[in-house]
Design a protein around this motif. Structure first.
Motif, PDB file in Angstrom:
ATOM      1  N   SER A   1       1.064  -5.326 -11.400  1.00  0.00           N
ATOM      2  CA  SER A   1       0.201  -4.257 -10.909  1.00  0.00           C
ATOM      3  C   SER A   1      -0.715  -3.696 -11.991  1.00  0.00           C
ATOM      4  O   SER A   1      -1.928  -3.577 -11.792  1.00  0.00           O
ATOM      5  CB  SER A   1       1.047  -3.123 -10.319  1.00  0.00           C
ATOM      6  N   LYS A   2      -0.161  -3.355 -13.124  1.00  0.00           N
ATOM      7  CA  LYS A   2      -0.959  -2.741 -14.189  1.00  0.00           C
ATOM      8  C   LYS A   2      -2.067  -3.692 -14.650  1.00  0.00           C
ATOM      9  O   LYS A   2      -3.211  -3.270 -14.823  1.00  0.00           O
ATOM     10  CB  LYS A   2      -0.046  -2.361 -15.359  1.00  0.00           C
TER      11      LYS A   2
ATOM     12  N   SER B   1       0.827  -1.214   0.000  1.00  0.00           N
ATOM     13  CA  SER B   1       0.000   0.000   0.000  1.00  0.00           C
ATOM     14  C   SER B   1       0.862   1.265   0.000  1.00  0.00           C
ATOM     15  O   SER B   1       0.442   2.288  -0.536  1.00  0.00           O
ATOM     16  CB  SER B   1      -0.967   0.007   1.177  1.00  0.00           C
TER      17      SER B   1
ATOM     18  N   TYR C   1      13.320  -1.898  -2.721  1.00  0.00           N
ATOM     19  CA  TYR C   1      12.232  -1.629  -1.775  1.00  0.00           C
ATOM     20  C   TYR C   1      12.722  -1.746  -0.337  1.00  0.00           C
ATOM     21  O   TYR C   1      12.346  -0.944   0.516  1.00  0.00           O
ATOM     22  CB  TYR C   1      11.046  -2.564  -2.007  1.00  0.00           C
TER      23      TYR C   1
ATOM     24  N   LEU D   1       3.895  -6.718  -7.375  1.00  0.00           N
ATOM     25  CA  LEU D   1       3.939  -5.474  -8.140  1.00  0.00           C
ATOM     26  C   LEU D   1       4.295  -5.686  -9.607  1.00  0.00           C
ATOM     27  O   LEU D   1       4.010  -4.822 -10.439  1.00  0.00           O
ATOM     28  CB  LEU D   1       4.917  -4.498  -7.479  1.00  0.00           C
TER      29      LEU D   1
ATOM     30  N   ILE E   1       3.967   1.380  -1.473  1.00  0.00           N
ATOM     31  CA  ILE E   1       4.670   1.429  -2.754  1.00  0.00           C
ATOM     32  C   ILE E   1       3.703   1.739  -3.899  1.00  0.00           C
ATOM     33  O   ILE E   1       4.007   2.530  -4.788  1.00  0.00           O
ATOM     34  CB  ILE E   1       5.398   0.095  -3.033  1.00  0.00           C
ATOM     35  N   ASP E   2       2.540   1.096  -3.888  1.00  0.00           N
ATOM     36  CA  ASP E   2       1.585   1.218  -5.000  1.00  0.00           C
ATOM     37  C   ASP E   2       0.166   1.338  -4.426  1.00  0.00           C
ATOM     38  O   ASP E   2      -0.592   0.370  -4.405  1.00  0.00           O
ATOM     39  CB  ASP E   2       1.710  -0.005  -5.909  1.00  0.00           C
TER      40      ASP E   2
ATOM     41  N   ARG F   1      -4.877  -4.166 -11.867  1.00  0.00           N
ATOM     42  CA  ARG F   1      -5.783  -3.034 -11.702  1.00  0.00           C
ATOM     43  C   ARG F   1      -6.882  -2.995 -12.751  1.00  0.00           C
ATOM     44  O   ARG F   1      -7.847  -2.254 -12.618  1.00  0.00           O
ATOM     45  CB  ARG F   1      -4.993  -1.720 -11.679  1.00  0.00           C
TER      46      ARG F   1
ATOM     47  N   LEU G   1      -2.844   0.100  -6.568  1.00  0.00           N
ATOM     48  CA  LEU G   1      -3.001  -1.358  -6.578  1.00  0.00           C
ATOM     49  C   LEU G   1      -3.651  -1.825  -5.283  1.00  0.00           C
ATOM     50  O   LEU G   1      -4.601  -2.621  -5.310  1.00  0.00           O
ATOM     51  CB  LEU G   1      -1.646  -2.054  -6.758  1.00  0.00           C
TER      52      LEU G   1
END
Length: 142
Positions: free
Chosen positions: A83-84, A15, A121, A80, A17-18, A87, A21
């Motif tokens: 992710s794209k 949450s 990260y 991640l 980092i992205d 979503r 997402l």
């Protein structure tokens, strides 16, 4: 309890980092326990090839608390990666993707990239677990 703590840490990390997402997973009702429990419990052994698993574990052995700490960053980087795509998906398709991620054709280079992202990260977030939460809370008060 240990795996539950790691799931919570992973959810918090993702949450931070992205956020889009994390919000999408939440809006679709996808819980981290539905996919990441196996990732954490089996150390991603069921998601990648044996050669890739050995390569990842070699890094875990070289990292302080690699299996208990660095693995969470690897799992977050693993999530991640998609992710794209995620979503754009509904609940069922998200779970289908995350319970059988498309890693059959992964090469050593893909694993190296995953480990590199996880290390990035870790460097950014490990020693500052609440710095984004604090700035978000103060921004919401304004």
């Amino acid at each position: 309890p240990g795996i539950q703590r790691q799931l919570i840490k992973m959810k918090d990390l993702v949450s931070r980092i992205d956020a889009p997402l994390a919000a999408h997973l939440d809006s679709e009702g996808v819980e981290f326990i539905q996919f990441a429990f196996r990732w954490i419990n089996c150390l991603l052994m069921r998601e990648v090839s044996l050669a890739s698993t050995i390569r990842m574990w070699d890094t875990y052995l070289a990292e302080p608390d690699g299996f208990s700490s660095f693995h969470i960053y690897v799992c977050a980087a693993f999530l991640l990666k998609w992710s794209k795509q995620i979503r754009q998906m509904d609940f069922q398709n998200v779970l289908l993707l995350l319970q059988k991620p498309p890693t059959e054709s992964w090469t050593a280079k893909d694993v190296e990239l995953l480990l590199s992202e996880a290390y990035m990260y870790k460097c950014l977030y490990h020693n500052s677990p609440k710095h984004y939460a604090a700035s978000t809370a103060s921004a919401q008060k304004r």
